[in-house]
Design an enzyme around this catalytic site. Structure first.
Site, short mmCIF file in Angstrom:
data_model
loop_
_atom_site.label_atom_id
_atom_site.label_comp_id
_atom_site.label_asym_id
_atom_site.label_seq_id
_atom_site.Cartn_x
_atom_site.Cartn_y
_atom_site.Cartn_z
N LYS A 200 -75.11 -8.14 60.99
CA LYS A 200 -74.69 -7.24 61.82
C LYS A 200 -74.62 -7.71 63.49
CE LYS A 200 -76.54 -2.96 63.85
NZ LYS A 200 -77.47 -2.01 63.94
N LYS A 254 -71.09 -5.41 59.16
CA LYS A 254 -71.09 -4.46 60.30
C LYS A 254 -70.70 -5.01 61.62
CE LYS A 254 -73.48 -0.85 62.33
NZ LYS A 254 -74.96 -0.21 62.79
#
Ligand code: PBG
Length: 331
Positions: A200, A254
């Site tokens: 992330k 992400k």
């Protein structure tokens, strides 16, 4: 490798008509690939639109079942729940994250009753509950890793006991997967899956999400001491390797489209189920351009989603889930 050359080989022959194009298509998007993120808010009444995400709403608990009916009918397999916690309930320790009556737990109980076939993904991180907007607790000006883990463990148990099927840590603390797996197992929650936000990045594309849950205004500084540097790719593989070793059942990359290269590397390296989160800012970009008449909305949306399949994804968290499922219906 085929060595035939033009004019014997004409690659355009396989693109000649729709039937042939369908027959040779390497990747397909299906409703099974879609996970729909939902924002839950306190109070009653109609859904309220998120200003920076037109077409996305914060939904009250009483409106939840109605809001999800179409998704259920379309066969969307999973939804991801995010709370817009009232400011009055936020504090430095994220106390509300541990409340069995918080928005996520109440929503989970409603949804398990109304739509038992739908899988529920619960985000584990403290930012919807902290008055400083960070994903962990702060000690001496630093988001404290090991102390945050203890709260995240309790948050995960709280969610799982309310009916959340997938614990999905987005906090990026080191060692969280092992800590969460151990905590869940100790409670006998051995079937609760962990979908880790493994790679992330500290991204500008989360802006509209922070508006949606109301953490933007409060956020002091940035998240660069725990979320990844967008400059790095090898490091993503180390993050993913650790999460797998610690017991992640599936991993996530992400944001999505700016990180398709990472998805592909993770898939090739580990052969794990990889998910992408096409985040709020990616949604906002497509919607803004389409609403200005600069892009064909449906085509841009479907092309973006297909790119995740091509990159190697098992599935996609996307605010376009319902719109995409409508387009896929009957195909
Ligand atoms: C919270 C969290 C964020 C997103 C998902 N979980 C925001 C952040 O890390 O600041 C972003 C999702 C989106 O932008 O759609 N830890």
């Amino acid at each position: 490798m085929i060595t035939q050359k033009f004019p014997l080989t004409r690659l355009r022959r396989n693109r000649f008509d729709e039937a042939t194009r369908r027959m040779v298509a390497e990747h397909k998007l299906s409703v099974d690939d879609l996970i729909w993120p939902i924002f839950i808010r306190d109070g009653g009444g109609d859904p309220t639109e998120v200003a920076t995400m037109p077409g996305v709403y914060r939904v009250s608990l009483e409106g939840l079942a109605a809001h999800l009916e179409e998704a259920a009918r379309l066969g969307i397999p999973a939804i991801a729940l995010f709370p817009a916690t009232p400011a009055a309930l936020k504090d430095a320790q994220a106390t509300e994250a541990l409340n069995p009556e918080n928005l996520i737990c109440r929503a989970a109980r409603i949804l398990k009753r109304e739509f038992p076939q739908m899988a529920l993904v619960g985000d584990v991180a403290l930012d919807p509950y902290t008055d400083h907007g960070h994903d962990g607790i702060i000690q001496n000006g630093y988001v404290a890793n090991d102390e945050s883990l203890k709260i995240l463990q309790k948050q995960a148990i709280n969610q799982a006991e309310a009916g959340i099927d997938f614990i999905s840590p987005s906090d990026m603390m080191d060692g969280r997967i092992a800590a969460l797996r151990q905590a869940l197992d100790e409670q006998g929650l051995i079937h609760t899956r962990i979908m880790s936000y493994a790679a992330k990045y500290a991204s500008a594309f989360y802006g509209p999400f922070r508006d949606a849950i109301g953490s933007q205004g409060a956020l002091k500084g940035d998240k660069k001491t725990y979320q990844m540097n967008p400059a790095n790719s090898d490091e993503a593989l180390r993050e993913v390797a650790m999460d797998i070793a610690e017991g992640a059942d599936m991993v996530m990359v992400k944001p999505g489209m700016p990180y398709l290269d990472i998805i592909r590397r993770v898939k090739d390296e580990f052969g794990m189920p990889v998910f992408a989160y096409q985040v709020s800012g990616e949604y906002a970009m497509i919607e803004a351009a389409a609403r200005n008449g600069w892009l064909d909305h449906d085509k841009a949306m479907m092309e973006a989603l297909l790119s995740f399949k091509r990159a190697g994804c098992a599935g996609i968290l996307t605010y376009h889930a319902v719109q995409a499922a409508r387009m896929l219906e009957g195909k």
